[in-house]
Design a protein around this motif. Sequence first.
Motif, PDB file in Angstrom:
ATOM      1  N   GLY A  39       7.020  -4.140   4.152  1.00  9.96           N
ATOM      2  CA  GLY A  39       5.618  -4.372   3.804  1.00  9.96           C
ATOM      3  C   GLY A  39       4.863  -3.084   3.561  1.00  9.96           C
ATOM      4  N   TYR A  42       6.077  -1.700   0.364  1.00 12.99           N
ATOM      5  CA  TYR A  42       5.637  -2.613  -0.695  1.00 12.99           C
ATOM      6  C   TYR A  42       4.212  -2.298  -1.132  1.00 12.99           C
ATOM      7  N   VAL A  43       3.321  -2.077  -0.159  1.00 10.65           N
ATOM      8  CA  VAL A  43       1.923  -1.821  -0.494  1.00 10.65           C
ATOM      9  C   VAL A  43       1.753  -0.437  -1.137  1.00 10.65           C
ATOM     10  N   LEU A  74       0.941  -9.880  -4.270  1.00  8.13           N
ATOM     11  CA  LEU A  74       0.807 -10.359  -2.894  1.00  8.13           C
ATOM     12  C   LEU A  74       1.386 -11.763  -2.720  1.00  8.13           C
ATOM     13  N   VAL A  97       2.009  -5.089   5.202  1.00  8.58           N
ATOM     14  CA  VAL A  97       1.116  -4.945   4.046  1.00  8.58           C
ATOM     15  C   VAL A  97      -0.328  -4.828   4.511  1.00  8.58           C
TER      16      VAL A  97
END
Length: 120
Positions: A39, A42-43, A74, A97
């Motif tokens: 996460g 990912y962000v 998202l 995230v």
Amino acid sequence: MDASEDLREDELLTGTERELDWWHRDHPTFFALSGFFTGVAYVALIPTLFFVVLRLVADTETAEQSYGWVVLSLVVPLLLVAVPRTRRFGLYMLLGVVLAALVVVGVASLLLYLLVQVDG
């Protein structure tokens, strides 16, 4: 199954089988850590890669106007949460995230506040 039976099974496994056995036991910390750091990555990576690809296929103005579509990314953690098999990983990914975004916003706010106070 008690610990002695577990030890006997581990003694019978060799090399690759032992490695695969670890993956199949669903260690609780493994999913939590891998989901959280996925996460966080990912962000950080998805918006950057999205903008780079847009810049490669379109001019700068079009890329800047289309950048809002990155919010659709998202959907991936939400889909992982919706599917029962990946729910646990998806929850930790979503946590990563959200916390990464909160840290970025918090640090940017603090930095802006300090800059205004010093130069203000």
